[in-house]
Write an enzyme that holds these catalytic residues in place. Sequence first.
Site, PDB file in Angstrom:
ATOM      1  N   ASP A  59       0.910  -1.037   0.258  1.00 27.79           N
ATOM      2  CA  ASP A  59      -0.146  -0.160   0.025  1.00 27.79           C
ATOM      3  C   ASP A  59       0.898   1.635   0.371  1.00 27.79           C
ATOM      4  O   ASP A  59       0.741   2.043   0.603  1.00 27.79           O
ATOM      5  CB  ASP A  59      -0.555   0.308   1.057  1.00 27.79           C
ATOM      6  CG  ASP A  59      -1.692  -1.114   1.545  1.00 27.79           C
ATOM      7  OD1 ASP A  59      -1.874  -1.959   0.175  1.00 27.79           O
ATOM      8  OD2 ASP A  59      -1.737  -1.854   2.663  1.00 27.79           O
ATOM      9  N   GLU A 225     -11.196  -1.280  -3.348  1.00 31.33           N
ATOM     10  CA  GLU A 225     -10.185  -0.383  -2.656  1.00 31.33           C
ATOM     11  C   GLU A 225      -9.366   0.034  -3.207  1.00 31.33           C
ATOM     12  O   GLU A 225      -9.166   0.338  -4.319  1.00 31.33           O
ATOM     13  CB  GLU A 225      -9.806  -1.062  -2.282  1.00 31.33           C
ATOM     14  CG  GLU A 225      -8.421  -3.025  -1.500  1.00 31.33           C
ATOM     15  CD  GLU A 225      -8.278  -3.028  -0.873  1.00 31.33           C
ATOM     16  OE1 GLU A 225      -8.650  -3.606  -0.095  1.00 31.33           O
ATOM     17  OE2 GLU A 225      -7.319  -3.481  -1.834  1.00 31.33           O
TER      18      GLU A 225
END
Length: 335
Positions: A59, A225
Amino acid sequence: MTFASYNFPDRRLRHRDNELWIDPVQDSDLYRADSSFRVRSPWVPKTTANPVLPGLFADPHIVHLDGRYYLYPTTDGYASWSGTQYTAWSSADLETWTFHGTILDHGPDVSWADNSAWAPAVAAKNGRYYLYFSGGAASGNTAKQLGVAVADSPTGPFRDALGRPLVAAGTYSGQAIDPMVFTDDDGRSYLYWGQGALRVVPLNDDMTSFDPAQVRNITPSGYNEGAFVIERDGTYYLMWSENDTRSEDYRVAYATGSSPLGPWTKRGVILSKNLDLGIKGTGHHSVVRAPGTDTWYIAYHRFAVPAGNGTNREVAIDRLRFNADGTIAVVVPTP
C-alpha cells in the site's frame, strides 16, 4: 583490476572535439562556446530494478515534499495484516531510499486503534503534515476506522490529531479504510476512502474535519479499494484497485472526470500481473509527478517475487505514461 577516484575541484568535465576533457575552469565566452554539452531538457529521476524497498511492505503512498520523494507504506508480512506501525522513507532520485523509522505506532500512539495499520496517506498544508490512516478499534473489535495524525516534519513523529476516529466504523456503508487526499490547484483538499464503496468529501481548512452533509458516494464499477486521484491538463483521473489483494488478479483501473467529484467515465485497466516475469497482485498504487515536468511515476505493491502472497508483498515503482489523447497508457511492470 583496481580503480581509484580523484577529485578535480578546479577543473570541469566537458565534451570537445568528440572527446571528454578535464579542463581548468575558465570563465570566458570562448571557453563556454567551445563546450558542446547542452542541457536540452530538465533532468528527471529514473528508477532502478524493483522492489525499491528492502523487505515486506504494501500500500505505498508516494509524494514529493520539500524537495524529496517520500514513501509511506503499510508494514507487511503479518497474519491478517495485523501490523501496527507506519514507516517513512525518502529519496532524492527514486533510486536510493533512506529509512526514517517508525512515524506512528497504533500501540502507544493511538488510543482508539491497536491493530491493522493499513494504507496510509500523507498531505501537506499550512506548514504541517497530515497522516491519514486506518486501524482496527481497540479491545479486539475488528471494525476499521479512519484517523488523522499531524506532524511538523514529513518524517514525524506524528501524533493523533483528534484522539478519536475521523470516520468512525459503521458511519457509512463499506469498510472505512484506504484514505487518500487530493489537493486541487485552488487549494481545496478532498478526502477519499472506502472498501466496497468509495466516498469523497471536501476537507475543512484544518485538514482534520469535514461537513458530513457533503459526503458523496462515487463508487465506480469494478471498484474494491485503494482510490487515488490526480489532475493533468484539466482532466481529473480517479484510479482504484479491483479484485482482492490476496488474488494474483489484483489490478489498477481508472476513470476520468471534469472535477475532483466527477462525474466519472471508466476507461479501463492500466496495471495488472505479468506471469512471464513472475509478477502477481499488482495494485494499491499511488502516483507522483517529477516537479516541473510531465514525467509521472506509479508506486504499487505486488506479491513478493518469487514466493509472495497477499500478506507478503513488496513495493515497486514504474513509469506512468499518457497517450496523446490524455488517456493513460498500460503500465509495464518491471522486475
